[in-house]
Write a protein that holds these residues in place. Sequence first.
Motif, PDB file in Angstrom:
ATOM      1  N   UNK A   1       0.807  -1.219   0.000  1.00 13.00           N
ATOM      2  CA  UNK A   1       0.000   0.000   0.000  1.00 13.00           C
ATOM      3  C   UNK A   1       0.841   1.270   0.000  1.00 13.00           C
ATOM      4  N   UNK A   2       2.166   1.113   0.010  1.00 11.23           N
ATOM      5  CA  UNK A   2       3.022   2.298  -0.068  1.00 11.23           C
ATOM      6  C   UNK A   2       2.800   3.018  -1.400  1.00 11.23           C
ATOM      7  N   UNK A   3       2.798   4.325  -1.353  1.00 11.93           N
ATOM      8  CA  UNK A   3       2.698   5.138  -2.568  1.00 11.93           C
ATOM      9  C   UNK A   3       3.749   6.231  -2.466  1.00 11.93           C
ATOM     10  N   UNK A   4       4.954   5.932  -2.945  1.00 16.93           N
ATOM     11  CA  UNK A   4       6.074   6.850  -2.773  1.00 16.93           C
ATOM     12  C   UNK A   4       5.869   8.149  -3.534  1.00 16.93           C
ATOM     13  N   UNK A   5       5.302   8.065  -4.726  1.00 16.31           N
ATOM     14  CA  UNK A   5       5.077   9.273  -5.515  1.00 16.31           C
ATOM     15  C   UNK A   5       4.090  10.200  -4.819  1.00 16.31           C
ATOM     16  N   UNK A   6       3.038   9.628  -4.229  1.00 19.78           N
ATOM     17  CA  UNK A   6       2.073  10.455  -3.490  1.00 19.78           C
ATOM     18  C   UNK A   6       2.741  11.075  -2.277  1.00 19.78           C
ATOM     19  N   UNK A   7       3.621  10.309  -1.616  1.00 16.78           N
ATOM     20  CA  UNK A   7       4.343  10.840  -0.465  1.00 16.78           C
ATOM     21  C   UNK A   7       5.208  12.027  -0.838  1.00 16.78           C
ATOM     22  N   UNK A   8       5.905  11.926  -1.956  1.00 13.23           N
ATOM     23  CA  UNK A   8       6.759  13.026  -2.416  1.00 13.23           C
ATOM     24  C   UNK A   8       5.914  14.259  -2.755  1.00 13.23           C
TER      25      UNK A   8
ATOM     26  N   UNK B   1      17.855  13.175  -3.068  1.00 11.91           N
ATOM     27  CA  UNK B   1      19.219  12.652  -2.979  1.00 11.91           C
ATOM     28  C   UNK B   1      19.252  11.139  -3.179  1.00 11.91           C
ATOM     29  N   UNK B   2      18.235  10.445  -2.623  1.00 14.48           N
ATOM     30  CA  UNK B   2      18.219   8.981  -2.655  1.00 14.48           C
ATOM     31  C   UNK B   2      17.498   8.417  -3.872  1.00 14.48           C
ATOM     32  N   UNK B   3      16.753   9.263  -4.594  1.00 20.43           N
ATOM     33  CA  UNK B   3      15.926   8.746  -5.680  1.00 20.43           C
ATOM     34  C   UNK B   3      14.762   7.939  -5.145  1.00 20.43           C
ATOM     35  N   UNK B   4      14.178   8.383  -4.019  1.00 21.00           N
ATOM     36  CA  UNK B   4      13.112   7.650  -3.337  1.00 21.00           C
ATOM     37  C   UNK B   4      11.759   8.245  -3.714  1.00 21.00           C
ATOM     38  N   UNK B   5      11.059   7.576  -4.606  1.00 18.19           N
ATOM     39  CA  UNK B   5       9.760   8.051  -5.059  1.00 18.19           C
ATOM     40  C   UNK B   5       9.825   9.145  -6.101  1.00 18.19           C
ATOM     41  N   UNK B   6      11.028   9.484  -6.532  1.00 13.50           N
ATOM     42  CA  UNK B   6      11.236  10.566  -7.492  1.00 13.50           C
ATOM     43  C   UNK B   6      12.576  10.312  -8.183  1.00 13.50           C
ATOM     44  N   UNK B   7      12.748  10.721  -9.444  1.00 13.62           N
ATOM     45  CA  UNK B   7      14.056  10.550 -10.092  1.00 13.62           C
ATOM     46  C   UNK B   7      15.170  11.198  -9.274  1.00 13.62           C
ATOM     47  N   UNK B   8      16.289  10.514  -9.156  1.00 13.51           N
ATOM     48  CA  UNK B   8      17.381  11.001  -8.312  1.00 13.51           C
ATOM     49  C   UNK B   8      18.015  12.263  -8.886  1.00 13.51           C
ATOM     50  N   UNK B   9      18.090  13.291  -8.054  1.00  9.44           N
ATOM     51  CA  UNK B   9      18.740  14.548  -8.400  1.00  9.44           C
ATOM     52  C   UNK B   9      19.514  15.006  -7.163  1.00  9.44           C
ATOM     53  N   UNK B  10      20.750  14.576  -7.067  1.00  8.63           N
ATOM     54  CA  UNK B  10      21.530  14.791  -5.850  1.00  8.63           C
ATOM     55  C   UNK B  10      21.728  16.268  -5.547  1.00  8.63           C
TER      56      UNK B  10
ATOM     57  N   UNK C   1      14.602  -2.860   0.774  1.00  7.45           N
ATOM     58  CA  UNK C   1      13.536  -1.862   0.740  1.00  7.45           C
ATOM     59  C   UNK C   1      13.157  -1.395   2.136  1.00  7.45           C
ATOM     60  N   UNK C   2      13.724  -2.032   3.152  1.00  6.29           N
ATOM     61  CA  UNK C   2      13.321  -1.722   4.514  1.00  6.29           C
ATOM     62  C   UNK C   2      14.478  -1.233   5.363  1.00  6.29           C
ATOM     63  N   UNK C   3      15.483  -0.643   4.722  1.00  2.20           N
ATOM     64  CA  UNK C   3      16.614  -0.080   5.452  1.00  2.20           C
ATOM     65  C   UNK C   3      16.840   1.366   5.018  1.00  2.20           C
ATOM     66  N   UNK C   4      17.463   2.111   5.879  1.00  2.00           N
ATOM     67  CA  UNK C   4      17.872   3.478   5.585  1.00  2.00           C
ATOM     68  C   UNK C   4      19.381   3.496   5.555  1.00  2.00           C
TER      69      UNK C   4
END
Length: 223
Positions: free
Chosen positions: A30-37, A60-69, A216-219
């Motif tokens: 049920x995660x929705x990374x794009x909605x979160x961003x 920075x991480x490319x999490x739910x969005x294209x990576x742009x450091x 997918x479950x680590x930072x």
Amino acid sequence: MAKAAIRSHAPSLYSLAVIQFNGSGGSKNDKDLRAGVALCARAAFLGHVDALRELGHCLQDGYGVPQKVSEGRRFLVQANARELAAVLSSGIKARSWLQPQISNPDQSHGCPLLSDFGCNVPAKETHPANKFLSDWFAVRGGDSLGDGLRLCSHGGCGRPETRKHEFRRCSVCGVVNYCSRACQALDWKLRHKVDCAPMEQDAADDGGGNVQIDDDNVLGPMS
């Protein structure tokens, strides 16, 4: 909360973003990374510093969005600048914190939240709602959370998991877990940087040879 978010209530927008990032109240699917961003971006536009910090880490991480450091780094610096402005407007005497950072875990007069500017500032006061949540579960010894559920390890957060392994764990020690990258960043500078140590293989094993922490479950570690 959704009604408040529709009316551009920034804290509600950010809370909903964290819910979307974690799939809180549902399953991992049920995660929705794009909605979160998108929710983070709206809250950040309205001036929510934690949302701005979260958005920076997402880029920075490319999490739910294209990576742009570089873009992510720019947002993180903006978050630090807003923290600096908040401290200046609070009337705290500058001499007590406006100084180059010193790597000393025993330092008690401030914390390096403004590391990009080399400042050592006082920790932000915990919001009453977050403090209430942390205290509520603390006095109950965590039993009211449910079997295997944990609070976000950032002491100023108070968010509980709604299912096992919902929050992401530190990839270095595997001991602490966070509801968001922003909470990890704050707790790292406040406390965890001193405590973090590489985990032993046995500590991450469930007893049957299966490691419980997936990619997918680590930072990732903070710098």
